[in-house]
Design an enzyme around this catalytic site. Structure first.
Site, PDB file in Angstrom:
ATOM      1  N   ILE A  65      24.268  39.808  16.200  1.00  0.00           N
ATOM      2  CA  ILE A  65      22.863  39.628  16.554  1.00  0.00           C
ATOM      3  C   ILE A  65      22.866  39.333  18.051  1.00  0.00           C
ATOM      4  O   ILE A  65      23.667  38.530  18.530  1.00  0.00           O
ATOM      5  CB  ILE A  65      22.193  38.487  15.738  1.00  0.00           C
ATOM      6  CG1 ILE A  65      20.744  38.253  16.218  1.00  0.00           C
ATOM      7  CG2 ILE A  65      22.968  37.184  15.768  1.00  0.00           C
ATOM      8  CD1 ILE A  65      19.943  37.278  15.322  1.00  0.00           C
ATOM      9  N   SER A  66      22.001  40.005  18.795  1.00  0.00           N
ATOM     10  CA  SER A  66      22.006  39.877  20.258  1.00  0.00           C
ATOM     11  C   SER A  66      21.510  38.500  20.701  1.00  0.00           C
ATOM     12  O   SER A  66      20.805  37.812  19.959  1.00  0.00           O
ATOM     13  CB  SER A  66      21.107  40.941  20.886  1.00  0.00           C
ATOM     14  OG  SER A  66      21.348  42.196  20.312  1.00  0.00           O
TER      15      SER A  66
END
Ligand code: SAH
Length: 210
Positions: A51-52
Site C-alpha cells: 500500500i503506497s
C-alpha cells in the site's frame, strides 16, 4: 495524518482533504501494521505488493484534478485505499474502475472497501492487465497508474480510452526508480505537462565530464 499531509503541502485541495478524512486508512492496512496505520509509509499487503505512502497518494490525487461525476480508471488496485479515496471524491454520479493483475489482491481490496463502510456503489473492480486499459467502461476523464511504468505513449490503450483534455498521472521511469509525471490528452496526442531538457551539471557531486 491529515494534519501532517496538509502541513507538508501534500494535500492542497478541499476535495482531497475531505476524502482523506472520510476514508479510514486502518481498514486497508494489514493486522500486523495496525499501529502504523497513520504513518507516512508504505506497507506490505501480500503477494509482494505494498500500500503506497499517504503523501505519494495525496500528491498524485492533487495532480489528477478530480471533480464530482468523473469517470476514472485506476491501474493497480492493491489494498483498495486509493480506489476508496477516488470513489469518495467523484461521488455517486461518478465512477472509478480499478484493474488489478493479482486476483487475491482484488478480493482483498473488495473486502477492505466493504469493511471501511464506504458506499462502494460507484466502484468497479476488475482483474487483468491494466496496461490494456479497461475498454468496457471507457472513455475516462482521468487515468491514474499506481505502480511504476516504463513509458506512456499515445498508442497505449490507457491513453486511447481517455477523453480529450483528460489527465493521466503515473510514476514513469525504471523498474525501481520513477518520477511522477502528469500528462494531458490534446488533439488525440499526449502531452507531458512539464517537459524538461536541461544541460547537465558537471562536478564532483554531479555528472562526469563525458
Ligand atoms: N493503489 C494501491 C497501491 C498499489 S501497488 C493502494 O492504494 O494500495 C501497485 C499494484 O499494481 C500492485 O497491487 C500490483 O499487483 C499491481 N499491478 C502490477 N502490474 C499490473 C498490471 N499490469 N495491471 C494491473 N495491476 C498491476
Amino acid at each position: 495524518m491529515v494534519d501532517y499531509l496538509l502541513s507538508f503541502g501534500w494535500i492542497t485541495s478541499e476535495s482531497v482533504k475531505r476524502a482523506f478524512l472520510e476514508v479510514d486508512r486502518k481498514y486497508f492496512i494489514p493486522k500486523n501494521f495496525q499501529s502504523d496505520a497513520y504513518s507516512d509509509n508504505a506497507y506490505p499487503i501480500g503477494s509482494g505488493q505494498t500500500i503506497s505512502a499517504p503523501s505519494v497518494i495525496a500528491h498524485m490525487l492533487e495532480k489528477l484534478y478530480l471533480n464530482g461525476g468523473m469517470n476514472v480508471l485506476e491501474i493497480g488496485t492493491g489494498s483498495g485505499y486509493n480506489t476508496a479515496l477516488i470513489s469518495s471524491i467523484v461521488g455517486k454520479k461518478g465512477k472509478v474502475v480499478t484493474v488489478e493483475r493479482i486476483k487475491e489482491l482484488s478480493s482483498l481490496a473488495e473486502n477492505n472497501i466493504k469493511n471501511s463502510g464506504l458506499d462502494a456503489g460507484n466502484i468497479e473492480l476488475a482483474v487483468g492487465d491494466g496496461t490494456e486499459g479497461y475498454f468496457e467502461s471507457s472513455p475516462y476523464d482521468r487515468v491514474i497508474v499506481t505502480g511504476g511504468i516504463p513509458y506512456i505513449k499515445k498508442e497505449m490503450p490507457l491513453v486511447k480510452q481517455m477523453k480529450e483534455d483528460g489527465i493521466l498521472v503515473a510514476p514513469v521511469g525504471e523498474r525501481f526508480y520513477q518520477n511522477i509525471n502528469v500528462f494531458f490528452k490534446k488533439d488525440g496526442r499526449i502531452v507531458k505537462t512539464l517537459p524538461v531538457l536541461f544541460v547537465p551539471i558537471i562536478g564532483k557531486y554531479g555528472f562526469s565530464e563525458k
